[in-house]
Design a protein around this motif. Structure first.
Motif, short mmCIF file in Angstrom:
data_model
loop_
_atom_site.label_atom_id
_atom_site.label_comp_id
_atom_site.label_asym_id
_atom_site.label_seq_id
_atom_site.Cartn_x
_atom_site.Cartn_y
_atom_site.Cartn_z
N LEU A 46 0.83 -1.20 0.00
CA LEU A 46 0.00 0.00 0.00
C LEU A 46 0.87 1.26 0.00
N GLU A 47 1.86 1.30 0.86
CA GLU A 47 2.73 2.48 0.93
C GLU A 47 3.47 2.68 -0.39
N ALA A 48 3.93 1.60 -1.00
CA ALA A 48 4.64 1.72 -2.27
C ALA A 48 3.71 2.26 -3.36
N ALA A 49 2.46 1.76 -3.40
CA ALA A 49 1.52 2.21 -4.43
C ALA A 49 1.17 3.68 -4.24
N VAL A 50 0.95 4.08 -2.99
CA VAL A 50 0.59 5.48 -2.72
C VAL A 50 1.76 6.41 -3.03
N LEU A 51 2.95 6.04 -2.61
CA LEU A 51 4.11 6.90 -2.86
C LEU A 51 4.45 6.97 -4.35
N ALA A 52 4.23 5.88 -5.08
CA ALA A 52 4.45 5.91 -6.53
C ALA A 52 3.46 6.86 -7.19
N ALA A 53 2.20 6.83 -6.73
CA ALA A 53 1.19 7.74 -7.29
C ALA A 53 1.53 9.19 -6.96
N LEU A 54 2.06 9.41 -5.76
CA LEU A 54 2.43 10.77 -5.38
C LEU A 54 3.56 11.32 -6.25
N ALA A 55 4.42 10.44 -6.73
CA ALA A 55 5.57 10.88 -7.52
C ALA A 55 5.23 11.11 -8.99
N ARG A 56 4.06 10.59 -9.43
CA ARG A 56 3.68 10.76 -10.84
C ARG A 56 2.98 12.10 -11.04
N PRO A 57 3.07 12.66 -12.25
CA PRO A 57 2.28 13.87 -12.54
C PRO A 57 0.79 13.58 -12.35
N SER A 58 0.09 14.52 -11.75
CA SER A 58 -1.33 14.32 -11.46
C SER A 58 -2.18 14.52 -12.71
N ALA A 59 -3.30 13.78 -12.78
CA ALA A 59 -4.25 13.97 -13.87
C ALA A 59 -5.15 15.17 -13.61
N MET A 60 -5.06 15.75 -12.39
CA MET A 60 -5.91 16.88 -12.03
C MET A 60 -5.25 18.20 -12.43
N PRO A 61 -6.05 19.18 -12.85
CA PRO A 61 -5.49 20.51 -13.08
C PRO A 61 -4.91 21.04 -11.77
N ALA A 62 -3.73 21.63 -11.83
CA ALA A 62 -3.08 22.10 -10.61
C ALA A 62 -2.08 23.19 -10.93
N PRO A 63 -1.77 24.02 -9.94
CA PRO A 63 -0.70 25.00 -10.13
C PRO A 63 0.61 24.27 -10.45
N PRO A 64 1.55 24.93 -11.12
CA PRO A 64 2.81 24.27 -11.50
C PRO A 64 3.51 23.57 -10.34
N PRO A 93 -7.37 18.63 -0.77
CA PRO A 93 -8.28 18.18 -1.84
C PRO A 93 -7.53 17.67 -3.07
N HIS A 94 -6.48 18.38 -3.47
CA HIS A 94 -5.72 17.95 -4.65
C HIS A 94 -5.00 16.64 -4.38
N LEU A 95 -4.49 16.47 -3.17
CA LEU A 95 -3.81 15.22 -2.82
C LEU A 95 -4.78 14.05 -2.91
N LEU A 96 -5.98 14.20 -2.34
CA LEU A 96 -6.97 13.12 -2.38
C LEU A 96 -7.44 12.83 -3.80
N ALA A 97 -7.66 13.89 -4.57
CA ALA A 97 -8.11 13.70 -5.95
C ALA A 97 -7.06 12.98 -6.78
N SER A 98 -5.79 13.16 -6.44
CA SER A 98 -4.71 12.52 -7.19
C SER A 98 -4.49 11.07 -6.76
N LEU A 155 -12.97 18.37 -8.07
CA LEU A 155 -11.77 18.48 -8.91
C LEU A 155 -11.76 17.39 -9.99
N VAL A 156 -12.14 16.18 -9.59
CA VAL A 156 -12.17 15.07 -10.54
C VAL A 156 -13.18 15.34 -11.65
N LYS A 157 -14.36 15.81 -11.27
CA LYS A 157 -15.40 16.09 -12.27
C LYS A 157 -15.00 17.24 -13.18
N GLU A 158 -14.35 18.26 -12.60
CA GLU A 158 -13.90 19.41 -13.41
C GLU A 158 -12.87 18.98 -14.44
#
Length: 204
Positions: A46-64, A93-98, A155-158
């Motif tokens: 679980l920790e590996a999957a979450v940390l890998a997702a955190l390191a990837r570019p998010s699919a959500m619109p976000a500040p640079p 919110p952005h963290l959860l959406a990602s 954020l996901v719907k937007e």
């Protein structure tokens, strides 16, 4: 060795407030090291999957500065088979959406099977996979967590994506994701228990 020095070292590794690092050191000492690893394989995965997702570019619109969700974290509190993430409150919110799964044009973003659980008794927000005891804590008040979960869905719907973690979208999302196996399971359960029970078997 003074208690101050190990706490300072831990603070440098984790980004925790000094008081939290000192409290952890007073409670645990150095028996498992300053930054313990998870020993349970489920927690490791679980920790590996979450940390890998955190390191990837998010699919959500976000500040640079938030193009990688990892940058939304102010720190973390690791322990043996326990991890609590400390997001900056405005970025929760952005963290959860990602991290929570959403259907995209090319598959699924976030961590497949991840769900947010908000305890009504303690107010603790945790992330964990369906039918798995491993969890990751999120440092937030109950009020912050409730608001962030609503904002994460927005954020996901937007972003023109479909959330796969909330009950409003769960039925359609499971059908699209699991295909005919879902329909085979659908007929075997009472109406009131179709989604949670069939989903577990159709989408392990």
């Amino acid at each position: 060795m003074s208690k101050d020095k190990p706490a300072r070292w831990r603070q440098l590794y984790t980004g925790e407030p000094y008081t939290a690092a000192l409290e952890w050191y007073r409670r645990n000492g150095l028996y498992n090291g300053l930054v313990p690893d998870a020993e349970d394989p489920r927690q490791q995965r679980l920790e590996a999957a979450v940390l890998a997702a955190l390191a990837r570019p998010s699919a959500m619109p976000a500040p640079p500065r938030l193009r990688k969700p990892l940058l939304a974290l102010a720190g973390a509190t690791p322990d043996v088979d326990a991890l609590t993430l400390r997001p900056a409150s405005q970025h929760l919110p952005h963290l959860l959406a990602s991290l929570l799964p959403a259907r995209t044009a090319h598959g699924v973003s976030g961590v497949p099977g991840l769900r947010a659980r908000l305890s009504r008794r303690t107010g603790q927000l945790t992330l964990g996979r369906i039918h798995d005891d491993a969890v990751i804590g999120i440092r937030a008040t109950q009020q912050e967590a409730e608001a962030a979960l609503r904002q994460a869905k927005d954020l996901v719907k937007e972003a023109s994506l479909e959330p796969l973690w909330d009950s409003d979208h769960m039925t359609g999302a499971i059908v699209k994701t699991c295909g005919s196996s879902f329909f085979k399971q659908l007929s075997t359960y009472p109406r009131s228990s179709v989604i949670p029970r069939a989903a577990r078997r159709a989408c392990p």
